[in-house]
Design a protein around this motif. Structure first.
Motif, PDB file in Angstrom:
ATOM      1  N   THR A  70       0.845  -1.115   0.062  1.00  0.00           N
ATOM      2  CA  THR A  70      -0.128  -0.020  -0.089  1.00  0.00           C
ATOM      3  C   THR A  70       0.896   1.218  -0.028  1.00  0.00           C
ATOM      4  OG1 THR A  70      -1.704  -1.264   1.316  1.00  0.00           O
ATOM      5  CG2 THR A  70      -1.792   1.162   1.162  1.00  0.00           C
ATOM      6  N   SER A  71       0.593   2.413  -0.893  1.00  0.00           N
ATOM      7  CA  SER A  71       1.145   3.370  -0.992  1.00  0.00           C
ATOM      8  C   SER A  71       1.128   4.199   0.243  1.00  0.00           C
ATOM      9  CB  SER A  71       0.963   4.418  -2.266  1.00  0.00           C
ATOM     10  OG  SER A  71       0.846   3.300  -3.362  1.00  0.00           O
TER      11      SER A  71
ATOM     12  N   VAL B 127       0.151   7.383   2.548  1.00  0.00           N
ATOM     13  CA  VAL B 127      -1.426   7.897   2.952  1.00  0.00           C
ATOM     14  C   VAL B 127      -1.744   9.120   1.955  1.00  0.00           C
ATOM     15  CG1 VAL B 127      -3.097   8.739   4.453  1.00  0.00           C
ATOM     16  CG2 VAL B 127      -1.359   7.255   5.329  1.00  0.00           C
TER      17      VAL B 127
ATOM     18  N   ILE C 170      -3.946   6.608  -4.322  1.00  0.00           N
ATOM     19  CA  ILE C 170      -2.771   5.606  -4.172  1.00  0.00           C
ATOM     20  C   ILE C 170      -2.284   5.334  -5.683  1.00  0.00           C
ATOM     21  CG2 ILE C 170      -2.604   2.988  -3.842  1.00  0.00           C
ATOM     22  CD1 ILE C 170      -4.730   3.421  -1.697  1.00  0.00           C
TER      23      ILE C 170
ATOM     24  N   GLU D 288       6.500   2.784  -0.584  1.00  0.00           N
ATOM     25  CA  GLU D 288       5.299   2.322   0.087  1.00  0.00           C
ATOM     26  C   GLU D 288       5.376   1.771   1.618  1.00  0.00           C
ATOM     27  OE1 GLU D 288       3.152   0.919  -3.927  1.00  0.00           O
ATOM     28  OE2 GLU D 288       4.625  -0.387  -3.009  1.00  0.00           O
TER      29      GLU D 288
ATOM     30  N   ASN E  47      -8.903  -0.088   0.576  1.00  0.00           N
ATOM     31  CA  ASN E  47      -8.566   1.470   1.101  1.00  0.00           C
ATOM     32  C   ASN E  47      -7.758   1.745   2.398  1.00  0.00           C
ATOM     33  OD1 ASN E  47      -9.670   2.751  -1.082  1.00  0.00           O
ATOM     34  ND2 ASN E  47     -11.563   2.976  -0.074  1.00  0.00           N
ATOM     35  N   TYR E  48      -7.522   0.180   3.036  1.00  0.00           N
ATOM     36  CA  TYR E  48      -6.867   0.331   4.324  1.00  0.00           C
ATOM     37  C   TYR E  48      -5.532   0.745   4.219  1.00  0.00           C
ATOM     38  CZ  TYR E  48      -4.015  -1.934   8.135  1.00  0.00           C
ATOM     39  OH  TYR E  48      -3.430  -1.979   9.374  1.00  0.00           O
ATOM     40  N   GLN E  49      -5.126   1.809   4.786  1.00  0.00           N
ATOM     41  CA  GLN E  49      -3.753   2.466   4.741  1.00  0.00           C
ATOM     42  C   GLN E  49      -3.030   2.112   6.174  1.00  0.00           C
ATOM     43  OE1 GLN E  49      -2.871   4.362   2.176  1.00  0.00           O
ATOM     44  NE2 GLN E  49      -4.229   3.472   1.099  1.00  0.00           N
TER      45      GLN E  49
END
Length: 398
Positions: free
Chosen positions: A16-17, A19, A102, A112, A160-162
């Motif tokens: 994940t990138s 935020v 993202i 990331e 969408n979890y960051q």
């Protein structure tokens, strides 16, 4: 634009990138504006006018109240996605604002925070691990390619979890025997992988890998060919979801001296998009193109051009069957909408949407191959390219 961003935006949940910028708070009034904007754009822009005239008003009546009543942005985009999916076109979809940001960060090559694995939904809609990066939290914990990702932090998978740096997350995986694996992984910084890579292989073979079709890719490939002066070339388009239509055409044109028709665009008007020939600089040596079930849109168009013209050989698995032509529009909350504004046929008249391209040589790695890091598709292509290059060098081979 001939691209498929819907799955590309989801593929790297586990990588994940950083935020992204915070989108505006979701509320019913904003949801109504986003819904009406998306519905109206499809009504005005979609290529199949007869389909829109027949079905689209009914879709509005069926989905609008549910969308406006959605309690949050995630639920809203789920309902909006259902309405858009009712058209059955791979290039009609919405991307929520978080995923838009993202994608921008990933395209910019930003580092990331992630757990070291990527995943995609399978045909049943279950999320499956498709890749595990070495020396990452997932690899150290023993996560395997092919496992189902069932739960994250005791909830459903949320793309969408960051994660924050060092944040721990609880994952419930299930292996191919349905055995559960409850693992806690801590997020770590990971450098983004380049979308284009070149590799010099034994025997003077050059492998170029494109994760998409972005500005400058055609010039980069041309420079790599000039540098390596290869006896054979492998263009690896596995996992390539498409991209900029002009870049796609120029990449296809690198392998022909003269212009070639790339696709027919069928919409309000019929046009032919051509791949511009490279003249004396065209690469004329042995050529193979690698594809798989995640090769979509522009990747399918290039592979079809090479295969139909018999310019080279296409190796791998049937492609995604995702080939219509979309334009992209910004939505009031910062999300994006893709609308297919024309249908597409190959120069031979074939419609790949919903069908896919069948390679001349069909081959897929097994689960055991993927876990062991073996690549039988590449090995078969290497053998074919070497044989073709040898035949070209043989006396009297023409």
């Amino acid at each position: 634009m001939i691209g498929r961003l819907s799955l590309v935006a989801l593929i790297a949940f586990g990588l994940t990138s950083a935020v992204p910028a915070e989108p505006p708070p979701h509320d019913p009034a904003l949801g109504a504006r986003v819904f009406d904007r998306a519905w109206g754009l499809v009504r005005d822009k979609y290529w199949d006018r007869a389909r829109i005239a027949r079905d689209w008003q009914e879709a509005r009546e069926r989905f609008r109240a549910r969308a406006v009543a959605a309690p949050d942005r995630r639920a809203f985009y789920t309902v909006l996605g259902e309405m858009l999916a009712s058209l059955g076109d791979s290039h009609v979809y919405a991307i929520d604002p978080v995923q838009v940001e993202i994608g921008k960060a990933r395209d910019a090559g930003e580092a990331e925070q992630g757990f070291g694995f990527a995943m995609l939904p399978d045909d049943a809609g279950d999320w499956r691990v498709t890749r595990v990066r070495p020396a990452t939290p997932a690899a150290r914990a023993g996560v395997e390619i092919g496992w189902q990702v069932e739960r994250v932090n005791d909830g459903d998978v949320d793309i969408n979890y960051q994660p924050q740096p060092g944040e721990q997350a609880r994952f419930l995986f299930r292996d191919e025997s349905d055995a559960p694996h409850a693992l806690t992984l801590a997020a770590e910084r990971e450098e983004a992988e380049p979308l284009r890579r070149a590799q010099d292989l034994p025997g003077g073979i050059l492998r170029v890998t494109l994760g998409g079709f972005d500005r400058g890719d055609d010039r980069w490939i041309a420079r790599e060919i000039d540098r390596a002066a290869p006896t054979g070339l492998i263009l690896d388009l596995r996992g390539n979801g498409g991209g900029d239509a002009d870049v796609i055409a120029r990449v296809g044109g690198l392998f022909f001296a003269d212009d070639r028709p790339l696709v027919w665009k069928l919409g309000r008007n019929e046009t032919i998009q051509r791949a511009p020939g490279a003249g004396d600089r065209a690469y004329s040596g042995a050529l193979a193109v690698l594809v798989d079930g995640d090769s979509a849109s522009g990747a399918e168009a290039v592979a079809a051009l090479i295969q139909d013209s018999k310019r080279g050989i296409v190796v791998g698995a049937r492609t995604a069957g995702s080939l219509t032509g979309a334009a992209y529009y910004r939505l009031p909350d910062g999300g994006e909408l893709a609308v297919a504004e024309f249908d597409i046929r190959t120069p031979g008249g074939q419609r790949l949407e919903g069908v896919g391209l069948t390679p001349s040589v069909e081959l897929s790695p097994t689960l055991a191959d993927r876990r062991a890091g073996r690549d039988p598709v590449l090995q078969r292509a290497l053998a074919l390219v070497r044989s073709a290059a040898s035949s070209r060098r043989s006396p009297g081979s023409g």
